[in-house]
Motif scaffolding. Structure first.
Motif, short mmCIF file in Angstrom:
data_model
loop_
_atom_site.label_atom_id
_atom_site.label_comp_id
_atom_site.label_asym_id
_atom_site.label_seq_id
_atom_site.Cartn_x
_atom_site.Cartn_y
_atom_site.Cartn_z
N SER A 85 8.04 -0.05 6.75
CA SER A 85 7.64 -0.26 5.35
C SER A 85 7.98 -1.66 4.87
CB SER A 85 8.27 0.80 4.44
OG SER A 85 9.66 0.61 4.35
N ILE A 101 -4.08 -2.06 -2.65
CA ILE A 101 -3.71 -1.39 -1.39
C ILE A 101 -4.84 -0.50 -0.86
CG2 ILE A 101 -1.22 -1.43 -1.89
CD1 ILE A 101 -1.43 1.65 -2.23
N GLY A 131 1.64 2.28 1.93
CA GLY A 131 1.29 2.68 0.56
C GLY A 131 -0.04 3.41 0.53
N GLU A 132 -1.03 2.83 1.22
CA GLU A 132 -2.35 3.45 1.24
C GLU A 132 -2.31 4.82 1.93
OE1 GLU A 132 -6.76 3.34 3.02
OE2 GLU A 132 -5.01 2.75 4.16
N GLU A 144 4.15 -2.70 3.91
CA GLU A 144 4.19 -1.90 2.67
C GLU A 144 2.80 -1.48 2.17
OE1 GLU A 144 5.36 -2.19 -1.97
OE2 GLU A 144 6.64 -3.31 -0.61
N SER A 163 7.65 0.23 -4.40
CA SER A 163 6.60 0.71 -3.49
C SER A 163 5.93 1.94 -4.10
CB SER A 163 7.22 1.08 -2.14
OG SER A 163 7.94 -0.01 -1.62
N PRO A 164 4.69 2.23 -3.71
CA PRO A 164 3.98 3.39 -4.29
C PRO A 164 4.69 4.72 -4.06
CG PRO A 164 2.43 1.97 -3.12
CD PRO A 164 3.81 1.46 -2.81
N TRP A 165 5.52 4.82 -3.00
CA TRP A 165 6.17 6.11 -2.71
C TRP A 165 7.52 6.28 -3.40
CZ3 TRP A 165 5.07 2.36 1.02
CH2 TRP A 165 6.14 1.60 1.46
N TYR A 204 -0.51 3.47 -7.87
CA TYR A 204 -0.46 2.43 -6.85
C TYR A 204 -1.18 1.19 -7.38
CZ TYR A 204 -5.07 4.57 -6.44
OH TYR A 204 -6.31 5.09 -6.73
N PRO A 207 4.93 4.89 -10.11
CA PRO A 207 4.43 5.01 -8.73
C PRO A 207 4.05 6.46 -8.38
CG PRO A 207 6.63 4.01 -8.82
CD PRO A 207 6.35 4.56 -10.17
#
Length: 526
Positions: A271, A341, A279-280, A275, A392-394, A337, A410
């Motif tokens: 990651s 991404i 993310g996607e 990233e 990060s998106p997660w 997001y 996110p």
């Protein structure tokens, strides 16, 4: 291959512990020889010192004496600028420990350095003395760092300068060549603007480098930083040494920061380099469009509830009320997001030069560091219209950016227990809805600070503030109500607004029940 294929390849090379163990220390030993190894003797002149520094920074993304990164300019929000700060030290500074404890920290860190030296064939002539002197240098370097609070008080957080001025104030570093090595192939010149975070540190660092009696120590320090940056890609002996160091310095919590399970470590490493790719993948897995749509509808309902709440504030005059409403309507809202991404072609382009080998995790890390360095110069050329997220998106962490007047939620937040498409609205508004309202209220920090709203009814506002401070300081556990005021306003106000938004939502939507709980909708909310 695509960026996704390369990310998977990188992860697999990290998981191939059998291959990593069989290669042992050789990959890093070979690399160290390229920068002169441990046992360099002729480092008497500044040219050799600066050449080694350019190599470790430009080729391996390692910053021993100062950290260089690209970020939004504090002087012009639409442009990026090169920023320079003190480095991130692996050894904690003396200020974090009491006298006796600090001696123990030095002993533990020295033991760690010796262990690295043993594993990598460190300095041959009296390694103990070499590492002790290096430790002394690190300690001296840490002492010239200006504490953050002092920099804030003196207005020293950002100092706009040029490479020419840096050369005059901190002459031990060949600034033009060093920055050229980092940002190659982008041309640099002496008038290049730079934002410095701690100019006093750079002056002190330069003097320390020039006055340090044994120049060999400077080289060994650079090697130690390089080893610290790259050793996580080596075999289990290095992982164990870092884990032991972290455990002794920071206790059990510190050692937990280093993942025990291999897959976690490999996921973290992947990651850090890939990233947008991860993310996607995660967004496709956990954040379908109907989730995004419902989240946006909820946020809109919360905004409407806030508008109504503003109309009821007794301490706010009409002119300020209209400005406050404009603040809310102009807010940029990012949910799930950052858009780029999902632009697979652009992401693939970012990683097109990256060539990986599934058999050599260490060399893959080195290659990725090189691409990170190359991408940093591209950032300089970009404007700030594409805002990079701080998370990060997660991740499960929302925030409000004052700089961009933007709130970010996110995809990782839209999971149980905070949110679920099948939850009753009461649960969603009582969880993620409160977070949304909390971040929204951060836009009004300025009004409650002293002098923040000169046209408001200050006595009525102060009465509300005093009431909230008293409430928080009346709890059984010790809370400084003044110190935590801004967060407490966002917490209590966020709860009120989210509840009102939920009530308004019920007028337009049918509510679900959770029959087995025996709880009412209001109870589910709270």
């Amino acid at each position: 291959g695509s960026a996704k294929e390369k990310a998977i390849q990188f992860y697999r090379s990290c998981m191939d512990t059998q291959q990593i163990e069989s290669q042992g220390t050789q990959p890093l030993k070979d690399l160290l020889n390229q920068v002169g190894g441990w046992n360099i003797t002729d480092v008497g002149n500044g040219k050799d010192f600066n050449e080694t520094l350019q190599t470790v920074m430009g080729r391996y993304n390692t910053f021993p004496f100062f950290r260089v990164h690209v970020g939004p300019s504090p002087f012009n929000l639409k442009t990026n600028i090169i920023q320079i700060d003190h480095p991130e030290f692996e050894m904690p500074p003396k200020s974090k420990f009491k006298g006796k404890n600090y001696l123990e920290v030095l002993r533990v860190y020295l033991s760690y350095l010796k262990k690295l030296g043993d594993l990598l064939g460190g300095p041959q002539d009296d390694p103990s003395d070499s590492f002790s002197l290096t430790l002394s240098f690190i300690s001296n370097l840490q002492q010239v760092v200006t504490p953050l609070q002092e920099r804030q008080q003196r207005g020293m957080l950002f100092f706009l300068t040029t490479i020419k001025e840096l050369q005059e104030k901190a002459p031990a570093i060949d600034w033009l060549s060093c920055l050229q090595a980092i940002f190659y192939p982008m041309p640099m010149n002496y008038s290049q603007p730079i934002a410095v975070h701690d100019m006093d540190y750079l002056r002190g660092m330069s003097q320390l480098i020039e006055q340090w009696p044994k120049k060999r120590v400077l080289h060994i320090y650079m090697i130690i930083c390089l080893v610290g940056n790259l050793s996580p890609a080596l075999d289990s002996r290095f992982q164990d040494a870092r884990w032991e160091l972290s455990k002794i310095l920071y206790g059990e919590m510190g050692s937990r920061m280093i993942s025990a399970e291999r897959w976690r470590k490999c996921l973290t490493d992947t990651s850090s380099f890939f990233e947008p790719v991860l993310g996607e993948m995660i967004v496709q897995e956990i954040f379908p469009q109907q989730t995004k749509k419902l989240a946006e509808q909820m946020f809109s309902e919360i905004q409407d509830a806030l508008y109504r709440q503003l109309d009821q504030l007794e301490w706010m005059d009409e002119q300020t009320r209209q400005k406050a409403k404009a603040l809310v309507s102009e807010l940029q809202v990012e949910i799930g997001y950052p858009a780029y991404i999902l632009q697979t072609d652009k992401v693939n382009l970012e990683y097109q030069k990256l060539e990986l080998n599934e058999d050599t995790f260490f060399l893959n890390v080195v290659t990725c560091l090189k691409v990170l360095r190359e991408n940093s110069y591209l950032k300089l050329l970009q404007d700030q219209s594409q805002h990079n997220w701080h998370v990060s998106p997660w991740t499960v962490h929302s925030y409000y950016s004052i700089r961009h007047h933007m709130v970010v939620f996110p995809a990782g937040m839209f999971r149980s227990p905070f949110f679920h498409m099948e939850f009753p609205s009461a649960v969603n508004f009582g969880a993620i809805g409160v977070f949304m309202a909390h971040e929204l209220l951060h836009t009004f920090y300025g009004y409650v600070l002293p002098g923040g709203c000169p046209t408001c009814n200050r006595s009525a506002l102060q009465k509300s503030i005093d009431c909230l401070i008293k409430q928080y300081e009346s709890y059984s556990f010790k809370v400084n109500g003044t110190f935590t005021l801004l967060e407490n306003i966002a917490d209590t106000g966020g709860l009120t607004i989210a509840y009102q938004a939920y009530k308004n939502w019920l007028k337009k939507h049918k509510e679900k029940d959770l029959p087995k709980t025996g709880l009412s909708h209001d109870q589910l909310f709270y």
